[in-house]
Design a protein around this motif. Sequence first.
Motif, PDB file in Angstrom:
ATOM      1  N   THR A  54      52.326  54.308  69.766  1.00  0.00           N
ATOM      2  CA  THR A  54      51.421  55.461  69.748  1.00  0.00           C
ATOM      3  C   THR A  54      50.264  55.272  68.761  1.00  0.00           C
ATOM      4  OG1 THR A  54      52.774  56.558  68.090  1.00  0.00           O
ATOM      5  CG2 THR A  54      53.307  57.042  70.383  1.00  0.00           C
ATOM      6  N   GLY A  55      50.133  54.088  68.190  1.00  0.00           N
ATOM      7  CA  GLY A  55      48.936  53.773  67.397  1.00  0.00           C
ATOM      8  C   GLY A  55      49.042  53.982  65.888  1.00  0.00           C
ATOM      9  N   ASP A  56      50.237  54.281  65.380  1.00  0.00           N
ATOM     10  CA  ASP A  56      50.375  54.578  63.941  1.00  0.00           C
ATOM     11  C   ASP A  56      49.960  53.414  63.041  1.00  0.00           C
ATOM     12  OD1 ASP A  56      51.112  57.136  64.336  1.00  0.00           O
ATOM     13  OD2 ASP A  56      53.195  56.920  63.696  1.00  0.00           O
ATOM     14  N   CYS A  60      46.963  53.319  60.256  1.00  0.00           N
ATOM     15  CA  CYS A  60      47.286  52.971  58.876  1.00  0.00           C
ATOM     16  C   CYS A  60      46.381  51.824  58.378  1.00  0.00           C
ATOM     17  CB  CYS A  60      48.751  52.540  58.868  1.00  0.00           C
ATOM     18  SG  CYS A  60      49.440  52.323  57.285  1.00  0.00           S
ATOM     19  N   MET A  61      46.168  50.862  59.255  1.00  0.00           N
ATOM     20  CA  MET A  61      45.327  49.711  58.909  1.00  0.00           C
ATOM     21  C   MET A  61      43.885  50.174  58.682  1.00  0.00           C
ATOM     22  SD  MET A  61      46.750  46.509  59.367  1.00  0.00           S
ATOM     23  CE  MET A  61      47.415  46.257  60.987  1.00  0.00           C
ATOM     24  N   LYS A  62      43.440  51.098  59.528  1.00  0.00           N
ATOM     25  CA  LYS A  62      42.054  51.596  59.402  1.00  0.00           C
ATOM     26  C   LYS A  62      41.880  52.281  58.045  1.00  0.00           C
ATOM     27  CE  LYS A  62      38.466  53.959  61.980  1.00  0.00           C
ATOM     28  NZ  LYS A  62      37.980  55.118  61.245  1.00  0.00           N
ATOM     29  N   LYS A  63      42.855  53.126  57.688  1.00  0.00           N
ATOM     30  CA  LYS A  63      42.767  53.834  56.404  1.00  0.00           C
ATOM     31  C   LYS A  63      42.751  52.838  55.245  1.00  0.00           C
ATOM     32  CE  LYS A  63      44.880  58.232  57.679  1.00  0.00           C
ATOM     33  NZ  LYS A  63      46.188  58.878  57.809  1.00  0.00           N
ATOM     34  N   GLY A  64      43.632  51.836  55.332  1.00  0.00           N
ATOM     35  CA  GLY A  64      43.715  50.821  54.273  1.00  0.00           C
ATOM     36  C   GLY A  64      42.410  50.066  54.107  1.00  0.00           C
ATOM     37  N   LYS A  82      52.868  55.237  78.763  1.00  0.00           N
ATOM     38  CA  LYS A  82      52.980  56.576  78.152  1.00  0.00           C
ATOM     39  C   LYS A  82      52.735  56.515  76.644  1.00  0.00           C
ATOM     40  CE  LYS A  82      54.639  59.037  81.729  1.00  0.00           C
ATOM     41  NZ  LYS A  82      53.658  59.746  82.488  1.00  0.00           N
ATOM     42  N   MET A  83      53.227  55.461  75.991  1.00  0.00           N
ATOM     43  CA  MET A  83      52.966  55.298  74.552  1.00  0.00           C
ATOM     44  C   MET A  83      51.457  55.110  74.352  1.00  0.00           C
ATOM     45  SD  MET A  83      55.961  55.367  72.862  1.00  0.00           S
ATOM     46  CE  MET A  83      56.234  54.336  71.447  1.00  0.00           C
ATOM     47  N   LEU A  84      50.831  54.324  75.240  1.00  0.00           N
ATOM     48  CA  LEU A  84      49.396  54.065  75.119  1.00  0.00           C
ATOM     49  C   LEU A  84      48.566  55.330  75.334  1.00  0.00           C
ATOM     50  CD1 LEU A  84      48.972  50.584  76.850  1.00  0.00           C
ATOM     51  CD2 LEU A  84      48.631  51.113  74.439  1.00  0.00           C
ATOM     52  N   GLU A  85      49.034  56.202  76.222  1.00  0.00           N
ATOM     53  CA  GLU A  85      48.300  57.460  76.464  1.00  0.00           C
ATOM     54  C   GLU A  85      48.155  58.239  75.159  1.00  0.00           C
ATOM     55  OE1 GLU A  85      50.068  60.047  79.457  1.00  0.00           O
ATOM     56  OE2 GLU A  85      49.788  58.435  80.936  1.00  0.00           O
ATOM     57  N   ILE A  86      49.221  58.262  74.372  1.00  0.00           N
ATOM     58  CA  ILE A  86      49.192  58.989  73.095  1.00  0.00           C
ATOM     59  C   ILE A  86      48.295  58.246  72.103  1.00  0.00           C
ATOM     60  CG2 ILE A  86      50.614  59.795  71.157  1.00  0.00           C
ATOM     61  CD1 ILE A  86      52.883  60.116  73.329  1.00  0.00           C
ATOM     62  N   ARG A  88      45.754  56.450  72.740  1.00  0.00           N
ATOM     63  CA  ARG A  88      44.326  56.609  73.108  1.00  0.00           C
ATOM     64  C   ARG A  88      43.744  57.857  72.457  1.00  0.00           C
ATOM     65  NH1 ARG A  88      45.897  54.230  78.195  1.00  0.00           N
ATOM     66  NH2 ARG A  88      45.235  52.071  77.954  1.00  0.00           N
ATOM     67  N   GLU A  89      44.552  58.898  72.277  1.00  0.00           N
ATOM     68  CA  GLU A  89      44.062  60.120  71.621  1.00  0.00           C
ATOM     69  C   GLU A  89      44.008  59.944  70.108  1.00  0.00           C
ATOM     70  OE1 GLU A  89      45.924  63.697  72.818  1.00  0.00           O
ATOM     71  OE2 GLU A  89      45.297  63.395  74.900  1.00  0.00           O
ATOM     72  N   LYS A  90      45.014  59.217  69.555  1.00  0.00           N
ATOM     73  CA  LYS A  90      45.095  59.099  68.091  1.00  0.00           C
ATOM     74  C   LYS A  90      44.125  58.070  67.520  1.00  0.00           C
ATOM     75  CE  LYS A  90      49.374  58.780  66.428  1.00  0.00           C
ATOM     76  NZ  LYS A  90      50.817  58.474  66.518  1.00  0.00           N
ATOM     77  N   VAL A  91      43.915  56.976  68.270  1.00  0.00           N
ATOM     78  CA  VAL A  91      43.044  55.912  67.738  1.00  0.00           C
ATOM     79  C   VAL A  91      41.977  55.544  68.779  1.00  0.00           C
ATOM     80  CG1 VAL A  91      44.699  54.973  66.070  1.00  0.00           C
ATOM     81  CG2 VAL A  91      44.778  54.141  68.399  1.00  0.00           C
ATOM     82  N   PRO A  92      41.048  56.520  69.049  1.00  0.00           N
ATOM     83  CA  PRO A  92      40.060  56.293  70.116  1.00  0.00           C
ATOM     84  C   PRO A  92      39.096  55.147  69.804  1.00  0.00           C
ATOM     85  CG  PRO A  92      39.594  58.323  68.901  1.00  0.00           C
ATOM     86  CD  PRO A  92      40.909  57.828  68.410  1.00  0.00           C
ATOM     87  N   PHE A  93      39.018  54.777  68.528  1.00  0.00           N
ATOM     88  CA  PHE A  93      38.107  53.689  68.109  1.00  0.00           C
ATOM     89  C   PHE A  93      38.657  52.305  68.466  1.00  0.00           C
ATOM     90  CE2 PHE A  93      40.938  55.075  64.767  1.00  0.00           C
ATOM     91  CZ  PHE A  93      41.580  53.894  64.428  1.00  0.00           C
ATOM     92  N   ALA A  94      39.941  52.225  68.846  1.00  0.00           N
ATOM     93  CA  ALA A  94      40.554  50.920  69.124  1.00  0.00           C
ATOM     94  C   ALA A  94      40.488  50.600  70.615  1.00  0.00           C
ATOM     95  CB  ALA A  94      42.011  50.933  68.666  1.00  0.00           C
ATOM     96  N   GLU A  95      40.405  49.314  70.926  1.00  0.00           N
ATOM     97  CA  GLU A  95      40.475  48.912  72.340  1.00  0.00           C
ATOM     98  C   GLU A  95      41.943  48.661  72.674  1.00  0.00           C
ATOM     99  OE1 GLU A  95      37.747  45.765  73.528  1.00  0.00           O
ATOM    100  OE2 GLU A  95      39.164  45.204  75.113  1.00  0.00           O
TER     101      GLU A  95
END
Length: 227
Positions: A54-56, A60-64, A82-86, A88-95
Amino acid sequence: MVRELFNSIAERYDLVNRLTTLGLDRRWRKKACEMALGHLTVERPKILDVACGTGDMIMCMKKGLEKRNTAAEFYGLDCSEKMLEIAREKVPFAELKAGNAEEIPFPSESFDLVSVAFGLRNFSDRERSIKEIHRVLKDNGLLLILEFSRNEGFLGKLAWAYTKTVVPFIGGLLTGNREAYNHLWRSIGAFPSPEELSEEFQEFGFERLLLRWCFPRIAFVMVLRKV
Ligand SMILES: C[S@@+](CC[C@H](N)C(=O)[O-])C[C@H]1O[C@@H](n2cnc3c(N)ncnc32)[C@H](O)[C@@H]1O
């Protein structure tokens, strides 16, 4: 099978993580990121999180990196839509790409850092995934592993008993799929120790830079370099 398992628990995956680890999973990811980022020397790194869920880890890496005033390009790969769907909302900046760690859909020598958090244990062909990670890393690129492992000693035994009983109970209650959380402890039980794992990585062209246990000694962080 693994893809179906994660599709079925995706919606409540983060909630179960927070509750069953009492929020410690966030601290483990933070510690892991700090350890890897401390070894990163390139200006605008390209980072791939394999089994990103889900992009956690990407978050975390972005914040660091923001703390270090460093910009980066983020990529994520996971086999569960389904994990990727979540994510996509949490880390829209990532491909983010749907795909398999055993056949990573990126060209060779693309990334400065590859991370795998709680993913390696689930790969059906670990050897092939490790070779693929090696292929997509640039020379001297870093590999960050955050993973569960069984550990002896009082805390290790307590954590193991908790993982076998309380976690499937809470996970089953919240997701309706207790079996998914039985898979968790079974896969931990069948997984090599960090020392064995690090020997495996050496066979495939990595050198270990560090290995640290996370409190309460049920998870560990390993940072390796492609040689
Ligand atoms: C326990 S979750 C970890 C997710 C995330 N890294 C985290 O820190 O929460 C494991 C993830 O690995 C993914 N996965 C398992 N086997 C995979 C494979 N062979 N290729 C790509 N992803 C895989 C699952 O879909 C799931 O999202």
